[in-house]
Design an enzyme around this catalytic site. Structure first.
Site, PDB file in Angstrom:
ATOM      1  CE  LYS A  83      -4.244   0.740   2.636  1.00  0.00           C
ATOM      2  NZ  LYS A  83      -4.768   0.670   4.009  1.00  0.00           N
ATOM      3  CB  VAL A  84       2.360   3.460  -2.232  1.00  0.00           C
ATOM      4  CG1 VAL A  84       3.334   2.291  -2.280  1.00  0.00           C
ATOM      5  CG2 VAL A  84       1.575   3.545  -3.535  1.00  0.00           C
TER       6      VAL A  84
END
Ligand code: E4P
Length: 217
Positions: A83-84
């Site tokens: 997840k960014v």
């Protein structure tokens, strides 16, 4: 529509997985910070329970740091999704990690323009935060509607993962709009099946049944 649970609690994940309807898990640094133990080991345990996509978020804010942490997260298990955040460096990291075949969930999405860029960068998932938009007096579901329309227009494969769900109607609305996934805290998943008329109806059925048994005895 797929249902993910949004928590870092292994106990809660096991309880919900036992329902047989759980497709995946999302976590974030705030959720993992509430739990005891090593976060990497906790993510591994979650993957062993769910065997579906499990999002673990980078905490670096620069491109190089996101890549380093992304690689580290991806190594935890084959089900891990990196997840960014939806920032300039996050978009770059999404493009790079996706190019290596690592699935990426682009998080903290609050506008259709952001969602368009995430899809162009090859994101596997985009996470519009509907509850947080509602909290500031805007309609979070309008964002979901826009993203679904834009992704359909261009046949983007990025899945729309409706996040920050505060109640069952967020899930129902997400389903109406054709979103791919809703991620919900455990209490919201419970609220999906709980209904006062089901509870009172069942109570009456069982009372009537007991009365009939008593007459027969
Ligand atoms: C999703 O990936 C996020 O972890 C989450 O849905 C955030 O929800 P909140 O706004 O209730 O913190």
């Amino acid at each position: 529509m797929k249902i993910f649970v949004d928590t870092g609690s292994i106990k809660d994940i096991q309880t919900i997985a036992d329902l047989g309807i759980l497709d995946g898990v999302t976590t974030n640094p705030s959720l993992l910070a509430k739990e005891t133990g090593d976060y990497r080991q906790n993510l591994k345990k979650i993957c062993d329970i769910v065997k579906g996509p499990v999002s673990g978020e980078v905490t670096a804010t620069d491109f190089a740091g996101m890549l380093r942490e992304g690689h580290d997260i991806a190594k935890i298990d084959q089900h891990m999704v990196v997840k960014v955040p939806l920032t300039r460096d996050g978009i770059k990291a999404c493009k790079a990690l996706s190019g290596e075949g690592i699935p990426v969930n682009v998080t903290l999405c609050f506008s259709p323009a952001q969602a368009l860029l995430a899809a162009k960068a090859g994101a596997s998932y985009i996470s519009p935060f509907v509850g947080r938009l509602d909290d500031i007096g805007t309609n979070g579901m309008e964002l979901v509607r826009d993203i679904v329309l834009i992704y359909d227009n261009y046949d983007f494969k990025t899945e729309v993962l409706v996040a920050s769900c505060r109640g069952p109607m967020h899930v129902v609305e997400a389903a109406r709009l054709g979103a791919d996934i809703a991620t919900c805290p455990p209490a919201v998943i419970d609220a999906l099946y709980n209904h006062p008329l089901t509870a009172s109806g069942l109570e009456k059925f069982l009372k009537d049944w007991e009365k009939m048994q008593a007459v027969k005895a």
